[in-house]
Design an enzyme around this catalytic site. Structure first.
Site, short mmCIF file in Angstrom:
data_model
loop_
_atom_site.label_atom_id
_atom_site.label_comp_id
_atom_site.label_asym_id
_atom_site.label_seq_id
_atom_site.Cartn_x
_atom_site.Cartn_y
_atom_site.Cartn_z
N ASP A 338 0.80 -1.22 0.00
CA ASP A 338 0.00 0.00 0.00
C ASP A 338 0.84 1.28 0.00
O ASP A 338 0.30 2.37 0.17
CB ASP A 338 -0.93 0.01 1.22
N ASP A 339 2.13 1.13 -0.19
CA ASP A 339 3.02 2.29 -0.11
C ASP A 339 2.80 3.26 -1.28
O ASP A 339 2.83 2.86 -2.46
CB ASP A 339 4.48 1.82 -0.11
N VAL A 340 2.59 4.52 -0.96
CA VAL A 340 2.32 5.53 -1.98
C VAL A 340 3.53 5.74 -2.89
O VAL A 340 3.39 5.91 -4.11
CB VAL A 340 1.91 6.87 -1.32
#
Length: 384
Positions: A338-340
């Site tokens: 989920d890392d931007v």
């Protein structure tokens, strides 16, 4: 808790910022080594003096702290025997797939860092190992070795402390990993090929201390990188130790035991959110008590089990858990999906204007099996 992260610069934890650091008082400091009493004298005689947060009587009663490494980690490294002790310096062999310059460039891209200093092709870092506070200058003068020099009179006399220094540097640079399988995998991967070609020899520069890694993950939640660094420096300068050498000050991150002894009111001057203060105190008490350790996480039964063990802790969501597993425990399958920042890199490399879906990310990462952590690290480096 909802975690939100975007990334930038050397430690890809969040987006950069020009926010100025604020000065901080240094309460409760005492002199643990009084060879020199002022910076001007330090510049003249080149000796090292350290300021410690712990009284000697407290140090004697506590379990010795070895830069976040356990005795079993140090002993395991010692048994490998892959290093040389030459008195005023240590020599660590490096793999063929290693570039000191690439790793220095990675560290240099974090200008607000307070726990090490990069000057040209030299890295300066102070450590707390047992009762010693060595100041290190790390260089590479031979292609096959890293040189770790003890500056001034800071060299530990205790053999265990010297092994701990060598083990720490080896862990920091992740020298024990063979990257050839990863590079072979990446050479045929549409996303990783360019990254590996551009940054060949880069290692996943880690954080060997579990508590420091937890703090860095918590501090970076929902803020930009510049302010995260500011908070880390405030915490370090208020409650950590430092070594003075030739007019410069080199900081050491506070131990879990030090922070666990604090109260919420002690952390008010840090200007962190109440939740961040609570989460850091909780993490400190878990680590200080031994309820949470690298050994227990590694013994949890696997990556998913270790992730679940971390996410049961208040303030630790999936992103922070995977960050800890990547940077501290070196779990190869750790993957902050989920890392931007990871999303931004993939958009950049694919030319897409839309955020990749979870299904698309899993499809892209299907070929990274057992190398998800390194794949993520190299992709971060493309933009940051």
């Amino acid at each position: 808790m909802t975690e939100h992260h975007s990334r930038s610069q050397a430690d890809p934890i969040s987006s950069g910022s020009n926010e100025q650091e604020q000065s901080t008082l240094h309460p409760h400091s005492i002199t643990s080594s009084a060879n020199v009493s002022s910076n001007s004298e330090l510049a003249e005689n080149g000796k090292v003096t350290s300021k410690a947060e712990h009284l000697e009587s407290v140090q004697e009663s506590e379990t010795p702290y070895y830069a976040g490494l356990s005795l079993s980690e140090i002993q395991q490294f010692q048994q490998q025997g892959k290093w040389q002790d030459e008195g005023d310096r240590l020599l660590l062999p490096v793999p063929a797939e290693f570039s000191f310059a690439m790793n220095v460039d990675f560290l240099r891209s974090s200008p607000n860092e307070c726990l090490f200093v990069v000057h040209k092709q030299e890295i300066y870092k102070a450590l707390a190992v047992g009762h010693s506070r060595p100041l290190l200058r790390i260089t590479q003068k031979e292609p096959s070795k890293i040189e770790v020099e003890f500056l001034g009179d800071s060299a530990p006399e205790n053999d265990l402390e010297r092994v701990a220094v060598a083990a720490y540097v080896s862990d920091w640079f992740d020298l024990g990993i063979d990257l050839l399988p990863f590079y072979k995998l990446a050479s045929s991967d549409a996303l990783l090929g360019h990254a590996v070609e551009s940054f060949y020899g880069l290692r996943n520069m880690g954080i060997p201390d579990l508590f420091e890694t937890l703090c860095w993950g918590i501090l970076g939640q929902q803020i930009n990188l510049g302010y995260a660094h500011t908070l880390k420096c405030r915490l370090t300068e208020a409650f950590g130790e430092y070594v003075d050498y030739e007019g410069e000050r080199y900081w050491i991150f506070p131990t879990a035991e030090r922070i666990a002894a604090l109260t919420m009111s002690d952390l008010e001057l840090m200007h962190m959110t109440v939740k961040k203060c609570e989460y850091i105190l909780d993490a400190a008490r878990l680590v200080a008590s031994g309820e949470l350790s690298k050994e227990k996480l590694l013994a949890a039964g696997g990556y998913k089990e270790a992730e679940k063990m971390l996410t049961r802790i208040r303030g630790i969501g999936p992103w922070t858990a995977n960050y800890v597993l990547m940077r501290c425990l070196r779990i190869p399958t750790a993957f902050p999906i989920d890392d931007v920042g990871l999303h931004n890199v993939i958009r950049h490399l694919t030319g897409s204007t839309a955020k990749p879906t979870r299904e698309e990310l899993l499809k892209l990462a299907a070929g990274w099996s057992n190398w998800e952590s390194y794949a993520t690290f190299y992709l971060w480096r493309v933009l940051y």
